[in-house]
Design a protein around this motif. Structure first.
Motif, PDB file in Angstrom:
ATOM      1  N   VAL A 190      14.813 -11.443  11.774  1.00  0.00           N
ATOM      2  CA  VAL A 190      15.487 -10.134  11.880  1.00  0.00           C
ATOM      3  C   VAL A 190      16.527  -9.956  10.767  1.00  0.00           C
ATOM      4  N   PRO A 191      17.398 -10.944  10.507  1.00  0.00           N
ATOM      5  CA  PRO A 191      18.293 -10.778   9.351  1.00  0.00           C
ATOM      6  C   PRO A 191      17.540 -10.596   8.037  1.00  0.00           C
ATOM      7  N   ALA A 192      16.403 -11.281   7.865  1.00  0.00           N
ATOM      8  CA  ALA A 192      15.619 -11.111   6.635  1.00  0.00           C
ATOM      9  C   ALA A 192      15.096  -9.677   6.515  1.00  0.00           C
ATOM     10  N   ALA A 193      14.718  -9.087   7.654  1.00  0.00           N
ATOM     11  CA  ALA A 193      14.261  -7.690   7.622  1.00  0.00           C
ATOM     12  C   ALA A 193      15.382  -6.762   7.161  1.00  0.00           C
ATOM     13  N   PHE A 194      16.593  -6.974   7.675  1.00  0.00           N
ATOM     14  CA  PHE A 194      17.711  -6.125   7.264  1.00  0.00           C
ATOM     15  C   PHE A 194      18.093  -6.379   5.804  1.00  0.00           C
ATOM     16  N   VAL A 195      18.022  -7.631   5.360  1.00  0.00           N
ATOM     17  CA  VAL A 195      18.319  -7.906   3.952  1.00  0.00           C
ATOM     18  C   VAL A 195      17.324  -7.173   3.053  1.00  0.00           C
ATOM     19  N   GLY A 196      16.032  -7.221   3.424  1.00  0.00           N
ATOM     20  CA  GLY A 196      15.032  -6.509   2.632  1.00  0.00           C
ATOM     21  C   GLY A 196      15.293  -5.016   2.596  1.00  0.00           C
ATOM     22  N   ALA A 197      15.657  -4.441   3.756  1.00  0.00           N
ATOM     23  CA  ALA A 197      15.945  -3.004   3.791  1.00  0.00           C
ATOM     24  C   ALA A 197      17.168  -2.664   2.940  1.00  0.00           C
ATOM     25  N   VAL A 198      18.212  -3.500   3.029  1.00  0.00           N
ATOM     26  CA  VAL A 198      19.422  -3.250   2.234  1.00  0.00           C
ATOM     27  C   VAL A 198      19.111  -3.341   0.738  1.00  0.00           C
ATOM     28  N   VAL A 199      18.332  -4.348   0.350  1.00  0.00           N
ATOM     29  CA  VAL A 199      18.011  -4.526  -1.070  1.00  0.00           C
ATOM     30  C   VAL A 199      17.222  -3.324  -1.606  1.00  0.00           C
ATOM     31  N   VAL A 200      16.228  -2.869  -0.841  1.00  0.00           N
ATOM     32  CA  VAL A 200      15.415  -1.742  -1.316  1.00  0.00           C
ATOM     33  C   VAL A 200      16.239  -0.456  -1.368  1.00  0.00           C
ATOM     34  N   ALA A 206       0.821  -1.210   0.000  1.00  0.00           N
ATOM     35  CA  ALA A 206       0.000   0.000   0.000  1.00  0.00           C
ATOM     36  C   ALA A 206       0.857   1.263   0.000  1.00  0.00           C
ATOM     37  N   ALA A 207       2.055   1.192   0.594  1.00  0.00           N
ATOM     38  CA  ALA A 207       2.910   2.376   0.684  1.00  0.00           C
ATOM     39  C   ALA A 207       3.726   2.629  -0.575  1.00  0.00           C
ATOM     40  N   ALA A 208       4.234   1.573  -1.193  1.00  0.00           N
ATOM     41  CA  ALA A 208       5.178   1.753  -2.306  1.00  0.00           C
ATOM     42  C   ALA A 208       4.830   0.949  -3.545  1.00  0.00           C
ATOM     43  N   GLY A 209       3.707   0.235  -3.512  1.00  0.00           N
ATOM     44  CA  GLY A 209       3.398  -0.627  -4.642  1.00  0.00           C
ATOM     45  C   GLY A 209       4.077  -1.979  -4.489  1.00  0.00           C
ATOM     46  N   PRO A 210       3.789  -2.902  -5.384  1.00  0.00           N
ATOM     47  CA  PRO A 210       4.350  -4.259  -5.274  1.00  0.00           C
ATOM     48  C   PRO A 210       5.806  -4.303  -5.728  1.00  0.00           C
ATOM     49  N   VAL A 211       6.725  -3.871  -4.873  1.00  0.00           N
ATOM     50  CA  VAL A 211       8.155  -3.883  -5.225  1.00  0.00           C
ATOM     51  C   VAL A 211       8.577  -5.340  -5.427  1.00  0.00           C
ATOM     52  N   ALA A 212       8.918  -5.675  -6.636  1.00  0.00           N
ATOM     53  CA  ALA A 212       9.032  -7.086  -7.034  1.00  0.00           C
ATOM     54  C   ALA A 212      10.192  -7.787  -6.356  1.00  0.00           C
ATOM     55  N   PHE A 213       9.951  -9.028  -5.947  1.00  0.00           N
ATOM     56  CA  PHE A 213      10.950 -10.010  -5.532  1.00  0.00           C
ATOM     57  C   PHE A 213      11.669  -9.707  -4.216  1.00  0.00           C
ATOM     58  N   VAL A 214      11.405  -8.588  -3.555  1.00  0.00           N
ATOM     59  CA  VAL A 214      12.097  -8.318  -2.288  1.00  0.00           C
ATOM     60  C   VAL A 214      11.711  -9.372  -1.249  1.00  0.00           C
ATOM     61  N   ALA A 215      10.416  -9.649  -1.126  1.00  0.00           N
ATOM     62  CA  ALA A 215       9.981 -10.688  -0.190  1.00  0.00           C
ATOM     63  C   ALA A 215      10.464 -12.061  -0.618  1.00  0.00           C
ATOM     64  N   PHE A 216      10.676 -12.244  -1.900  1.00  0.00           N
ATOM     65  CA  PHE A 216      11.028 -13.560  -2.438  1.00  0.00           C
ATOM     66  C   PHE A 216      12.445 -13.971  -2.069  1.00  0.00           C
ATOM     67  N   PHE A 217      13.416 -13.041  -2.178  1.00  0.00           N
ATOM     68  CA  PHE A 217      14.784 -13.490  -1.948  1.00  0.00           C
ATOM     69  C   PHE A 217      15.403 -12.991  -0.645  1.00  0.00           C
ATOM     70  N   SER A 218      14.701 -12.197   0.151  1.00  0.00           N
ATOM     71  CA  SER A 218      15.282 -11.732   1.417  1.00  0.00           C
ATOM     72  C   SER A 218      15.473 -12.882   2.399  1.00  0.00           C
ATOM     73  N   GLY A 219      14.460 -13.732   2.530  1.00  0.00           N
ATOM     74  CA  GLY A 219      14.562 -14.854   3.468  1.00  0.00           C
ATOM     75  C   GLY A 219      15.673 -15.831   3.118  1.00  0.00           C
ATOM     76  N   PRO A 220      15.751 -16.328   1.858  1.00  0.00           N
ATOM     77  CA  PRO A 220      16.853 -17.246   1.504  1.00  0.00           C
ATOM     78  C   PRO A 220      18.239 -16.638   1.696  1.00  0.00           C
ATOM     79  N   ILE A 221      18.403 -15.356   1.357  1.00  0.00           N
ATOM     80  CA  ILE A 221      19.712 -14.718   1.562  1.00  0.00           C
ATOM     81  C   ILE A 221      20.046 -14.673   3.055  1.00  0.00           C
ATOM     82  N   ALA A 222      19.073 -14.322   3.871  1.00  0.00           N
ATOM     83  CA  ALA A 222      19.311 -14.247   5.316  1.00  0.00           C
ATOM     84  C   ALA A 222      19.678 -15.620   5.874  1.00  0.00           C
ATOM     85  N   ARG A 223      18.963 -16.655   5.442  1.00  0.00           N
ATOM     86  CA  ARG A 223      19.274 -17.995   5.951  1.00  0.00           C
ATOM     87  C   ARG A 223      20.651 -18.458   5.509  1.00  0.00           C
ATOM     88  N   GLN A 224      21.060 -18.109   4.299  1.00  0.00           N
ATOM     89  CA  GLN A 224      22.407 -18.464   3.851  1.00  0.00           C
ATOM     90  C   GLN A 224      23.459 -17.735   4.681  1.00  0.00           C
TER      91      GLN A 224
END
Length: 357
Positions: free
Chosen positions: A303-313, A275-293
């Protein structure tokens, strides 16, 4: 030489199973803390660079003075009014998408199960496009429609996937089908719209931070401040659900209630971010796998997934602003360029190891 006491560990440390497990847990916790601090440092660096660079470059010392309230008027206007809202929304949107995607993927035990794959973002997009093109709405009304569309789509997916309970595989399949339905609604609406209205809707569909303002920061900040702690608290149920439904029940967890609570938290985070920025593609898709790696285990890593998403955006928005001199791209264009190859790689490797069905 003094005799060795019985309670002193032998050379090389205590090798009992309890001590080995305790050392493994300490090492894993230390790695999670180090990774989280490292990601926070990268996020802070990108945040400062975003505030510093632009048509007028503000030196980093002036950026820090402005953030501390001691800067001059010129740099204060540029940073506080023009760049700070955009950077803050980028951080919050990335964090919300990151946590949402990590919850979906961990809960459903499927790397494809993220809001932008199983139709949540598509539902928000369809509702926003209908609001713009058919109801002639604008501003916060479009964001409210996107939020309602995401929640309604998630409810439909959950209801259609219900068969004496919800399993991850069935929910993903129903979600992919729902995404196709919502995409067809968007396509039909665009073909029936006037050119200017279609362009306005298309900009929103791409995912952009270009029109971010302080009211957006306040609304998004309030909702994220409520939803993120709730999602992190609910995340403790993920550890039991990761073991399987039978094991989770044996540990005393109410499987369907925990799963529904986690899904509600994940959907709400994806909805407010969309609702705030539109459907920013793939951020939710690859943040979790990157954080787990990065943390080196198959844990939850919210928490690492949240920071990965923020860094990516933040990084993607920085590239979108400065890659071309004549135009600022929507941030969703850059994240799509990163995420599409990752999706193809994931599909190829999943099929190679026989997990693709």
């Amino acid at each position: 030489m003094a005799p060795r006491t019985l309670d002193r560990p032998a050379r090389g440390g205590d090798r009992s199973p309890r001590a080995v497990v305790a050392r493994a847990r300490r090492r894993r916790a230390a790695r999670v803390v180090l990774v989280t601090l490292g990601l926070a440092g990268v996020c802070a660096t990108l945040f400062c660079l975003t505030l510093s660079f632009g048509e007028v470059v503000v030196p980093l010392p002036d950026v820090m003075r402005t953030l501390l309230g001691t800067g001059n008027g010129g740099s204060g206007f540029i940073i506080n009014q023009l760049r700070l809202p955009r950077a803050l929304v980028g951080i919050m949107v990335g964090s919300a998408f990151g946590i949402s995607g990590a919850i979906f993927q961990t809960l459903l035990r499927n790397p494809l199960a993220s809001p932008d794959i199983i139709g949540i973002s598509a539902g928000a997009s369809a509702a926003a496009v209908v609001a713009v093109l058919w109801l002639d709405l604008g501003g916060y009304a479009v964001s409210a429609a996107a939020f309602a569309g995401a929640l309604a789509t998630a409810a439909m997916i959950y209801t259609l996937a219900w068969r004496d309970g919800v399993t991850g595989y069935r929910l993903v399949l129903v979600g992919i089908a729902m995404a196709a339905v919502m995409t067809s609604v968007v396509s039909y609406s665009l073909t029936r719209a006037e050119v200017y209205a279609a362009y306005e809707a298309l900009v929103w569909l791409t995912g952009s931070l270009n029109a971010t303002t302080w009211p957006t920061v306040r609304v998004l900040g309030t909702t994220v401040a409520v939803l993120v702690p709730l999602a992190l608290l609910a995340g403790r149920w993920l550890r039991a659900l990761q073991l399987g439904d039978d094991a989770a029940r044996a540990l005393g967890a109410s499987v369907q209630a925990c799963r529904l609570g986690l899904l509600v938290a994940a959907v709400a985070l994806a909805a407010v971010a969309t609702a705030a920025a539109g459907p920013v593609a793939f951020v939710a898709f690859f943040s979790g796998p990157i954080a787990r790696q990065l943390v080196g285990n198959n844990g939850v890593a919210l928490v690492p997934a949240a920071f990965v998403g923020a860094v990516v955006v933040l990084a993607s928005d920085f590239v979108a602003q400065h890659a071309l001199e004549s135009v600022q791209l929507p941030v969703g264009v850059v994240t799509a360029m990163i995420g599409a190859p990752y999706l193809l790689w994931l599909l190829a490797t999943t099929n190679r190891v026989g997990r693709g069905g």
